[in-house]
Write an enzyme that holds these catalytic residues in place. Structure first.
Site, PDB file in Angstrom:
ATOM      1  N   CYS A  33      76.570  83.959  83.098  1.00  0.00           N
ATOM      2  CA  CYS A  33      75.652  85.045  83.460  1.00  0.00           C
ATOM      3  C   CYS A  33      76.207  85.942  84.556  1.00  0.00           C
ATOM      4  O   CYS A  33      75.878  87.131  84.608  1.00  0.00           O
ATOM      5  CB  CYS A  33      74.281  84.483  83.848  1.00  0.00           C
ATOM      6  SG  CYS A  33      74.196  83.639  85.449  1.00  0.00           S
ATOM      7  N   ASP A  34      77.059  85.424  85.429  1.00  0.00           N
ATOM      8  CA  ASP A  34      77.658  86.241  86.487  1.00  0.00           C
ATOM      9  C   ASP A  34      78.369  87.465  85.920  1.00  0.00           C
ATOM     10  O   ASP A  34      78.460  88.513  86.569  1.00  0.00           O
ATOM     11  CB  ASP A  34      78.695  85.450  87.292  1.00  0.00           C
ATOM     12  CG  ASP A  34      78.309  84.038  87.632  1.00  0.00           C
ATOM     13  OD1 ASP A  34      77.499  83.443  86.884  1.00  0.00           O
ATOM     14  OD2 ASP A  34      78.828  83.493  88.612  1.00  0.00           O
ATOM     15  N   ALA A  35      78.897  87.300  84.696  1.00  0.00           N
ATOM     16  CA  ALA A  35      79.655  88.384  84.071  1.00  0.00           C
ATOM     17  C   ALA A  35      78.829  89.647  83.923  1.00  0.00           C
ATOM     18  O   ALA A  35      79.387  90.754  83.876  1.00  0.00           O
ATOM     19  CB  ALA A  35      80.165  87.937  82.699  1.00  0.00           C
ATOM     20  N   LEU A  36      77.502  89.501  83.886  1.00  0.00           N
ATOM     21  CA  LEU A  36      76.643  90.670  83.687  1.00  0.00           C
ATOM     22  C   LEU A  36      76.560  91.549  84.931  1.00  0.00           C
ATOM     23  O   LEU A  36      76.050  92.667  84.860  1.00  0.00           O
ATOM     24  CB  LEU A  36      75.246  90.216  83.256  1.00  0.00           C
ATOM     25  CG  LEU A  36      75.202  89.437  81.944  1.00  0.00           C
ATOM     26  CD1 LEU A  36      73.769  89.109  81.565  1.00  0.00           C
ATOM     27  CD2 LEU A  36      75.900  90.197  80.812  1.00  0.00           C
ATOM     28  N   PHE A  37      77.079  91.070  86.050  1.00  0.00           N
ATOM     29  CA  PHE A  37      77.254  91.909  87.233  1.00  0.00           C
ATOM     30  C   PHE A  37      78.666  92.484  87.283  1.00  0.00           C
ATOM     31  O   PHE A  37      78.879  93.591  87.773  1.00  0.00           O
ATOM     32  CB  PHE A  37      77.004  91.086  88.509  1.00  0.00           C
ATOM     33  CG  PHE A  37      77.192  91.859  89.788  1.00  0.00           C
ATOM     34  CD1 PHE A  37      76.118  92.490  90.398  1.00  0.00           C
ATOM     35  CD2 PHE A  37      78.432  91.968  90.395  1.00  0.00           C
ATOM     36  CE1 PHE A  37      76.276  93.207  91.580  1.00  0.00           C
ATOM     37  CE2 PHE A  37      78.621  92.683  91.574  1.00  0.00           C
ATOM     38  CZ  PHE A  37      77.530  93.302  92.170  1.00  0.00           C
TER      39      PHE A  37
END
Length: 377
Positions: A162-166
């Site tokens: 989910c970090d990738a979405l930042f």
């Protein structure tokens, strides 16, 4: 009372965020913008004087930090932020990091794009490395995208955590805005939906960090001791802060904008609902008792996103006291020298923090939060 004891008590009160925030009234709506600006500059100066490199100067930690610096400049127009942005870009030769199919390694380009769009000088910023990365990231074949590189982490999609979405979507969105090439926005949406479909929990309105934490029916390892699912504060902070950045630059008439607004509103509602009494979110969002102290990086990202929502009409202004309570709790975790404490170290799931734990991305979250709190009226 002797001097040493007075000093000890002062330090304890300043740095134990949870204790300090008990003195903040629940309905407090006061805001000292001069103090906020001073705190932000102190944080910038300390961080610039104490660089930290997890992998390389162009890694995701610096990408997150300098995104905060960019947003601080956007709000305040203080040239100290722009100087920091230009210096790091120049010394980095405007390069990304090297893993073309890893979202983390283009996060630094948000700051490059911001400088190029704001500084006004032609040919100062070299955006070719960013373009090359984005073209490879989106349009070249890769085992992750093909679904052939399987693991417990869920590496069957490009943005499997989910970090990738930042890290990547705000860059793609800003690049599309800057170049007026909508194809980058369309590709961003395609891969964003893959991550959403794999990691978003519609019932809880939160994101699992990766497939290890997606509830599999009888997998006890994906539950907290209290029986709740594992949802990491900073992981969800990455997502909701990224949504605020995306929506800030996404065209109002973009065909998929309603999806991002809906997702933002759902997450904002949940984050507000579970905010602890002292203002700071715990590292485990649904099991706050697991680490019963506030954590600044996740809280900073949440505060930025919620304040942005109020400033842009997506969050009701009645929630302003909650956002200000969060900011004041975050500010209480800043050391006198400017260092931002109580930041969970690099990780992928809920873990503790401490008064002395800091990271550059924690400073970035602090600056992001301040940049939007300053706009609250």
């Amino acid at each position: 009372m002797n001097k040493s004891l007075i000093t000890l008590l002062a330090v304890f009160t300043l740095f134990n965020c949870s204790v300090a925030q008990k003195n903040i009234e629940k309905d407090s709506v006061s805001i000292d913008k001069t103090q906020i600006k001073a705190s932000m500059i102190n944080a910038l100066e300390w961080q610039e004087a104490h660089p930290i490199i997890a992998i390389a100067p162009t890694d995701w930690t610096n990408g997150a930090y300098y995104t905060g610096v960019a947003r601080a400049h956007k709000t305040t127009k203080d040239m100290m932020y722009m100087a920091a942005l230009k210096n790091q870009g120049y010394w980095n030769n405007w390069n990304t990091f090297k893993r073309a199919h890893h979202a983390d390694d283009v996060a630094i380009s948000y700051s490059y794009l911001y400088v190029d769009m704001t500084d006004g000088r032609k040919n100062f910023v070299d955006l070719e490395p960013t373009k090359n990365f984005l073209d490879a990231h989106l349009f070249e074949d890769d085992n992750w995208k093909a679904g052939t590189d399987k693991s417990k982490y869920g590496r069957t999609i490009l943005w499997w955590w989910c970090d990738a979405l930042f890290m990547a979507p705000p860059v793609l969105n800003l690049y599309a805005k800057h170049t007026k090439e909508t194809k980058y926005l369309d590709e961003m949406h395609k891969y964003y939906m893959e991550t959403y479909n794999q990691l978003y929990d519609e019932e809880e309105q939160l994101f699992a960090r990766d497939m290890r934490f997606v509830w599999q029916g009888n997998d006890k390892d994906t539950k907290e001791p209290n029986g709740k699912k594992v949802f990491w504060s900073r992981g969800n902070g990455w997502v909701i802060a990224g949504l605020a950045l995306i929506l800030d630059d996404m065209p109002e008439d973009y065909k998929h904008r309603p999806f991002y607004e809906k997702l933002y509103k759902e997450m904002a509602e949940k984050i507000l609902e579970i905010q602890p009494e002292d203002g700071l979110w715990r590292t485990s969002l649904l099991s706050p008792e697991s680490y019963n102290h506030g954590e600044v990086s996740g809280s900073g990202f949440h505060t930025f996103a919620l304040a942005w929502g109020i400033n842009n009409g997506l969050v009701d202004k009645k929630h302003k006291p909650a956002v200000l309570k969060a900011w004041k709790a975050i500010a209480a975790c800043q050391h006198e020298d400017g260092r931002v404490g109580w930041v969970q170290n690099i990780g992928a799931f809920p873990e503790p923090a401490s008064v002395d734990s800091w990271q550059n991305f924690g400073t970035g979250a602090f600056l992001l939060a301040g940049s939007e709190v300053l706009k609250l009226e």
